[in-house]
Design an enzyme around this catalytic site. Structure first.
Site, PDB file in Angstrom:
ATOM      1  N   HIS A 102     -54.464 -25.827 -45.122  1.00 16.31           N
ATOM      2  CA  HIS A 102     -53.866 -26.042 -43.988  1.00 16.31           C
ATOM      3  C   HIS A 102     -53.130 -27.593 -43.838  1.00 16.31           C
ATOM      4  O   HIS A 102     -52.464 -27.448 -42.870  1.00 16.31           O
ATOM      5  CB  HIS A 102     -55.257 -26.534 -42.581  1.00 16.31           C
ATOM      6  CG  HIS A 102     -55.695 -25.061 -43.004  1.00 16.31           C
ATOM      7  ND1 HIS A 102     -57.329 -25.137 -43.499  1.00 16.31           N
ATOM      8  CD2 HIS A 102     -56.641 -24.469 -41.856  1.00 16.31           C
ATOM      9  CE1 HIS A 102     -57.895 -23.617 -43.374  1.00 16.31           C
ATOM     10  NE2 HIS A 102     -57.506 -23.736 -42.301  1.00 16.31           N
TER      11      HIS A 102
ATOM     12  N   ASP B  10     -52.486 -14.927 -43.622  1.00 15.37           N
ATOM     13  CA  ASP B  10     -53.016 -16.102 -43.256  1.00 15.37           C
ATOM     14  C   ASP B  10     -51.730 -16.870 -41.735  1.00 15.37           C
ATOM     15  O   ASP B  10     -51.025 -16.555 -41.910  1.00 15.37           O
ATOM     16  CB  ASP B  10     -53.844 -17.231 -44.425  1.00 15.37           C
ATOM     17  CG  ASP B  10     -54.821 -18.547 -43.423  1.00 15.37           C
ATOM     18  OD1 ASP B  10     -54.787 -18.097 -42.882  1.00 15.37           O
ATOM     19  OD2 ASP B  10     -55.367 -18.711 -45.279  1.00 15.37           O
TER      20      ASP B  10
END
Length: 353
Positions: free
Chosen positions: A182, A252
């Site tokens: 992230h 993702d």
């Protein structure tokens, strides 16, 4: 003309805005992913999903709802599901009870979501619990690939009982690296042989059970300089050809740090989407962008992909579109009140660890 709606986007709040409607109506958009900001209560969530389906019945309504710390809806009757590590701990005491509890988790998870109009949860996590990864941690079932595989298969059986598909993540494995994709670009320096012997094993053993897979934004330099989600080597040569997976591949979130640089070069969401689709992804996610600058990043991605199609830089895939449609539930969603007294659901609640 081949139809293909590869974009999974988010919406701004608890009901659809005009901009949300415009984007969801676009033929390149194939679904929506919900977050905690899209939740107030069950009635509101069901109404939001009805709005989405009234606009386009084929849109895939998704959420990250695994249990533990990754569960978007936690109030107004939703069951607090355990982190998957709890099932791994139970396995060490009673393996058969653990598989039964995993099936119960899947059944409760999917039944409650479907009763509110959600089609798919991005679960189960197939990453192994190596220890250093904070972002994976207790989201993983176990350190042993065999245990993780059997518990995941049991959980997916519970999802299936409630009419929900599944998504194994994060291929070939995010659990070995400490960095969080992230916020960073994790690098796993192990050999292909080592990764296939451990982390990727569940994908081989579950190739008849998995309906979708999400690759990791992790670079495995001994295999490819690109993160797995942008690598044809990982997606086509290994996941599909070598491991025998035939379902849908989701990227993702393309807004994550691990997706913003490819081989040392910063990329826009459109460039990242084109790279993912070109590498073998069927669907790409761009999350939490409807609340950024009036949703400009989503519009840029939609416009960018449309332009790429016109200029021949991206070709829609009929096979990819069919894989998307195959993830939609094929059975009617349960009514919440009826679900609360359904014997199978009540029994599943009793089995949760």
């Amino acid at each position: 003309m081949t139809q293909h709606a590869p974009l999974i986007i988010d919406v701004a709040g608890g009901s659809l805005t005009g901009d949300d409607r415009r984007r969801l109506a676009h033929p390149l958009v194939g679904g929506v992913i919900h977050f905690a900001r899209n939740w107030q209560n069950r009635a509101q969530l069901a109404a939001l999903n009805d709005e989405i389906k009234d606009l386009r019945p084929d849109l895939l309504v998704c959420v990250d709802h695994e249990g533990g710390r990754v569960q978007r809806f936690k109030t107004d009757g939703f069951t607090h599901l355990p982190a998957m590590r709890r099932l791994g701990e139970l396995w060490m005491k009673d393996a058969m009870a653990a598989t039964n509890a995993a099936t119960a988790c899947g059944q409760v998870l999917a039944s409650e979501l479907r009763a509110c109009g959600v089609d798919l949860s991005f679960t189960p996590v197939l990453d192994l619990d190596w220890g250093p990864s904070g972002v994976i941690g207790d989201r993983a079932f176990h350190a042993d690939a065999r245990v993780a595989t059997l518990l995941a298969k049991s959980l997916m059986h519970g999802l299936l009982q409630a009419g929900m598909a599944n998504c194994g993540k994060h291929f070939p494995g995010h659990g070995f690296v400490a960095a969080d994709s992230h916020t960073d670009i994790p690098v796993d320096k192990r050999s292909l042989k080592a990764i296939l012997a451990d982390d990727a094993q569940p994908y081989s053993w579950l190739n008849t059970t998995l309906t979708s897979v999400m690759p990791a934004h992790v670079v495995y330099p001994k295999v490819d300089a690109r993160p797995a989600g942008f690598s044809s080597t990982w997606l086509n040569d290994i996941l599909r050809a070598r491991l025998g997976f035939t379902g849908a591949i989701f990227s993702d979130d393309l807004s994550m740090a691990g997706a913003r640089v490819i081989e040392g070069r910063p990329v826009s969401p459109t460039e990242a989407a084109l790279a993912a689709l070109g590498a073998g992804c069927d669907l790409v996610l761009l999350c939490n962008q409807s609340v950024v600058e009036g949703g400009a990043p989503i519009d840029e991605l939609i416009d960018g992909l449309a332009e790429a199609q016109i200029k021949g830089r991206w070709t829609p895939s009929e096979a990819s579109e069919q894989r998307r449609l195959d993830l939609l539930p094929r059975t009617p969603a349960p009514d919440w009140d009826a679900l609360m007294v359904d014997p199978a659901y009540v029994r599943a609640l009793e089995l949760l660890p």
